[in-house]
Design a protein around this motif. Sequence first.
Motif, PDB file in Angstrom:
ATOM      1  N   SER A 137      21.338  36.223  61.517  1.00 31.10           N
ATOM      2  CA  SER A 137      20.614  35.729  60.348  1.00 31.10           C
ATOM      3  C   SER A 137      19.734  36.785  59.707  1.00 31.10           C
ATOM      4  CB  SER A 137      19.738  34.518  60.732  1.00 31.10           C
ATOM      5  OG  SER A 137      20.541  33.404  60.996  1.00 31.10           O
ATOM      6  N   SER A 138      19.359  37.806  60.469  1.00 35.82           N
ATOM      7  CA  SER A 138      18.524  38.877  59.917  1.00 35.82           C
ATOM      8  C   SER A 138      18.705  40.141  60.739  1.00 35.82           C
ATOM      9  CB  SER A 138      17.041  38.466  59.925  1.00 35.82           C
ATOM     10  OG  SER A 138      16.544  38.423  61.258  1.00 35.82           O
ATOM     11  N   LYS A 139      18.351  41.259  60.130  1.00 34.00           N
ATOM     12  CA  LYS A 139      18.373  42.534  60.845  1.00 34.00           C
ATOM     13  C   LYS A 139      17.380  42.507  61.996  1.00 34.00           C
ATOM     14  CE  LYS A 139      17.677  47.509  60.115  1.00 34.00           C
ATOM     15  NZ  LYS A 139      17.298  48.559  59.136  1.00 34.00           N
ATOM     16  N   THR A 141      28.448  44.734  61.611  1.00 35.17           N
ATOM     17  CA  THR A 141      27.490  43.656  61.400  1.00 35.17           C
ATOM     18  C   THR A 141      27.298  43.368  59.918  1.00 35.17           C
ATOM     19  OG1 THR A 141      26.297  44.172  63.448  1.00 35.17           O
ATOM     20  CG2 THR A 141      25.100  42.927  61.783  1.00 35.17           C
ATOM     21  N   TYR A 142      27.247  42.063  59.601  1.00 37.38           N
ATOM     22  CA  TYR A 142      26.906  41.632  58.248  1.00 37.38           C
ATOM     23  C   TYR A 142      25.776  40.617  58.372  1.00 37.38           C
ATOM     24  CZ  TYR A 142      27.070  39.209  53.777  1.00 37.38           C
ATOM     25  OH  TYR A 142      26.712  38.634  52.579  1.00 37.38           O
ATOM     26  N   ILE A 143      24.631  40.901  57.763  1.00 40.22           N
ATOM     27  CA  ILE A 143      23.489  39.993  57.826  1.00 40.22           C
ATOM     28  C   ILE A 143      23.781  38.766  56.961  1.00 40.22           C
ATOM     29  CG2 ILE A 143      21.022  39.715  57.432  1.00 40.22           C
ATOM     30  CD1 ILE A 143      21.822  41.735  59.647  1.00 40.22           C
ATOM     31  N   CYS A 144      23.683  37.583  57.575  1.00 39.89           N
ATOM     32  CA  CYS A 144      24.054  36.338  56.908  1.00 39.89           C
ATOM     33  C   CYS A 144      22.882  35.350  56.999  1.00 39.89           C
ATOM     34  CB  CYS A 144      25.298  35.763  57.579  1.00 39.89           C
ATOM     35  SG  CYS A 144      26.131  34.478  56.648  1.00 39.89           S
ATOM     36  N   PRO A 145      21.918  35.453  56.081  1.00 42.32           N
ATOM     37  CA  PRO A 145      20.681  34.672  56.189  1.00 42.32           C
ATOM     38  C   PRO A 145      20.802  33.280  55.565  1.00 42.32           C
ATOM     39  CG  PRO A 145      20.552  36.103  54.299  1.00 42.32           C
ATOM     40  CD  PRO A 145      21.912  36.354  54.921  1.00 42.32           C
ATOM     41  N   ILE A 199       5.178  35.662  66.656  1.00 44.27           N
ATOM     42  CA  ILE A 199       6.008  35.997  67.815  1.00 44.27           C
ATOM     43  C   ILE A 199       7.422  36.290  67.315  1.00 44.27           C
ATOM     44  CG2 ILE A 199       4.633  34.652  69.457  1.00 44.27           C
ATOM     45  CD1 ILE A 199       6.724  32.428  69.263  1.00 44.27           C
ATOM     46  N   PRO A 200       8.203  37.089  68.051  1.00 37.48           N
ATOM     47  CA  PRO A 200       9.539  37.472  67.594  1.00 37.48           C
ATOM     48  C   PRO A 200      10.439  36.294  67.246  1.00 37.48           C
ATOM     49  CG  PRO A 200       8.894  38.850  69.438  1.00 37.48           C
ATOM     50  CD  PRO A 200       7.832  37.796  69.296  1.00 37.48           C
ATOM     51  N   LEU A 201      10.343  35.209  68.004  1.00 37.94           N
ATOM     52  CA  LEU A 201      11.203  34.058  67.756  1.00 37.94           C
ATOM     53  C   LEU A 201      11.086  33.565  66.323  1.00 37.94           C
ATOM     54  CD1 LEU A 201      13.133  31.996  69.110  1.00 37.94           C
ATOM     55  CD2 LEU A 201      11.125  30.559  69.503  1.00 37.94           C
ATOM     56  N   PHE A 202       9.881  33.569  65.782  1.00 41.99           N
ATOM     57  CA  PHE A 202       9.658  33.078  64.417  1.00 41.99           C
ATOM     58  C   PHE A 202       9.664  34.190  63.375  1.00 41.99           C
ATOM     59  CE2 PHE A 202       7.059  29.722  66.781  1.00 41.99           C
ATOM     60  CZ  PHE A 202       8.134  28.843  66.853  1.00 41.99           C
ATOM     61  N   ASN A 203       9.494  35.427  63.798  1.00 41.25           N
ATOM     62  CA  ASN A 203       9.413  36.537  62.853  1.00 41.25           C
ATOM     63  C   ASN A 203      10.766  37.152  62.522  1.00 41.25           C
ATOM     64  OD1 ASN A 203       6.662  36.320  62.629  1.00 41.25           O
ATOM     65  ND2 ASN A 203       6.198  37.939  64.094  1.00 41.25           N
ATOM     66  N   THR A 204      11.827  36.725  63.230  1.00 41.48           N
ATOM     67  CA  THR A 204      13.121  37.380  63.047  1.00 41.48           C
ATOM     68  C   THR A 204      14.064  36.635  62.112  1.00 41.48           C
ATOM     69  OG1 THR A 204      13.885  36.317  65.094  1.00 41.48           O
ATOM     70  CG2 THR A 204      13.056  38.576  65.267  1.00 41.48           C
ATOM     71  N   SER A 205      13.612  35.514  61.547  1.00 39.52           N
ATOM     72  CA  SER A 205      14.458  34.820  60.572  1.00 39.52           C
ATOM     73  C   SER A 205      13.580  33.977  59.660  1.00 39.52           C
ATOM     74  CB  SER A 205      15.493  33.930  61.274  1.00 39.52           C
ATOM     75  OG  SER A 205      14.869  32.911  62.015  1.00 39.52           O
ATOM     76  N   ILE A 246       3.192  28.541  51.450  1.00 42.56           N
ATOM     77  CA  ILE A 246       2.296  29.403  52.208  1.00 42.56           C
ATOM     78  C   ILE A 246       2.972  29.665  53.536  1.00 42.56           C
ATOM     79  CG2 ILE A 246       0.966  27.329  52.875  1.00 42.56           C
ATOM     80  CD1 ILE A 246      -1.432  29.157  53.359  1.00 42.56           C
ATOM     81  N   MET A 247       3.141  30.936  53.885  1.00 38.96           N
ATOM     82  CA  MET A 247       3.969  31.287  55.036  1.00 38.96           C
ATOM     83  C   MET A 247       3.362  32.440  55.828  1.00 38.96           C
ATOM     84  SD  MET A 247       7.132  33.159  53.002  1.00 38.96           S
ATOM     85  CE  MET A 247       7.320  31.824  51.822  1.00 38.96           C
ATOM     86  N   THR A 248       3.942  32.679  56.984  1.00 36.00           N
ATOM     87  CA  THR A 248       3.479  33.737  57.870  1.00 36.00           C
ATOM     88  C   THR A 248       3.658  35.098  57.224  1.00 36.00           C
ATOM     89  OG1 THR A 248       4.357  32.345  59.655  1.00 36.00           O
ATOM     90  CG2 THR A 248       3.589  34.560  60.249  1.00 36.00           C
ATOM     91  N   ASP A 249       2.667  35.961  57.396  1.00 43.01           N
ATOM     92  CA  ASP A 249       2.736  37.326  56.881  1.00 43.01           C
ATOM     93  C   ASP A 249       3.491  38.187  57.875  1.00 43.01           C
ATOM     94  OD1 ASP A 249       2.413  39.684  55.568  1.00 43.01           O
ATOM     95  OD2 ASP A 249       0.230  39.782  55.749  1.00 43.01           O
ATOM     96  N   ASN A 250       4.815  38.283  57.688  1.00 43.25           N
ATOM     97  CA  ASN A 250       5.629  39.140  58.561  1.00 43.25           C
ATOM     98  C   ASN A 250       6.647  39.906  57.728  1.00 43.25           C
ATOM     99  OD1 ASN A 250       7.990  37.458  58.186  1.00 43.25           O
ATOM    100  ND2 ASN A 250       7.260  36.099  59.807  1.00 43.25           N
ATOM    101  N   ALA A 251       7.297  40.871  58.368  1.00 36.40           N
ATOM    102  CA  ALA A 251       8.211  41.761  57.642  1.00 36.40           C
ATOM    103  C   ALA A 251       9.382  41.009  57.043  1.00 36.40           C
ATOM    104  CB  ALA A 251       8.713  42.855  58.583  1.00 36.40           C
ATOM    105  N   ASN A 252       9.882  40.008  57.751  1.00 40.56           N
ATOM    106  CA  ASN A 252      11.039  39.270  57.261  1.00 40.56           C
ATOM    107  C   ASN A 252      10.726  38.517  55.964  1.00 40.56           C
ATOM    108  OD1 ASN A 252      13.865  38.443  57.900  1.00 40.56           O
ATOM    109  ND2 ASN A 252      12.955  36.414  57.885  1.00 40.56           N
TER     110      ASN A 252
END
Length: 370
Positions: free
Chosen positions: A153-155, A169-173, A275-281, A297-303
């Motif tokens: 779902s994400s890099k 690999t093809y990212i499919c979000p 945490i990674p579980l929520f930050n990776t997608s 309003i959402m978490t401030d993460n790279a994704n």
Amino acid sequence: MKKFLYITDQDEYTDHSFIGPLFEKYLQEHFDVNIIYFSQFKAEFEKKDETRFVLPIACKAKVIKELKNSGIDLSSYSYVFVRNSGEILKDVLANSKVYDYKVGYRLSFPKRRAKMQVDSANNKGSFLKYLNNTLTTFSETKLINQCDLFLPSSKQMQEEYFSDVKTRTYICPPAIDPEILHENIQHESSEKRFFYAGTLDKLREFETVLEAFDSLHSSDWSLTISTKDPEYAKEVIDSFENLKDRVKIQNAKTKDELLDLIAKADIGVSILPDIPLFNTSTPVKIMDYYSSAVPCIMTDNANNSEIFQKDRDAWFCEFNKNAIKEKLEYILDLPKEEVAQVGINGQNRLLDVRNYKRIAADLAHQLNIL
């Protein structure tokens, strides 16, 4: 037209908010697609329509054999893809040379890791479970490296959980369906109406979000929560003396019911622990909010910041009571028109970079060059 078979890990009656628009609808423009779901109650193969098949859940470990015995010509498929199940993937790979199809693996969400972290949050974790997960991940990685295409779902998800995967690999979000957008129903009152869709549990620490709402000085707001466990939600809300009259609990039974509720809101809430579980997608509920042009309003993460622009398309905040309170107060001070414009901006942004029609076309290109 080439044929594409998608073997899901889903029950036939589950809301397929990702599978439906991407595979049943838009990928059909490029390939002849069949999709397999599973049933706990049916004892034999069923062809629901020209696209969807249903198999008994007991056949998961021997899907290819069951399809062959049901008269399905596996050699007619150019591609066979598996969703989230290493058990099914092993069977599909073992038969790929026999039937001469390309194999792909779709990782939508790291469910096994999620269960481990939920267990840990509830003090049910153990070293044995950790060891079993490590061994399963190693085995799953070996299987994915035998595939022709990997669809995380994400890099960030691949880097965090499957960094040893070397296959193409093809990212499919998750995304929004550009042909199914819902009108944002504006209300006349001055209050800001917040909406949260999803699970309330110890892992998500939603009490932190509620503490921020509870500490607000303004009274011109309300919060609606739609969750599958309304009794637990009521217990949580009742522990906050100031929230009882401001929070309404719903249990949307279908995706349409949920979208109807969202359309009446002003702001969606998707603030999760760092945490990674929520930050990776990106959570699917964010896509649901913006399908109705409801800003989030959402978490401030790279994704999230890769998709949205701060304060233009969405609002970001860190996961702690003070940061959430500060951002909520900022939103409460905004004119109603500015809030609505953020939702429109976010929806337009997703239509540009995260819509299923475009993703299907890109995926079709990736398949055609395998």
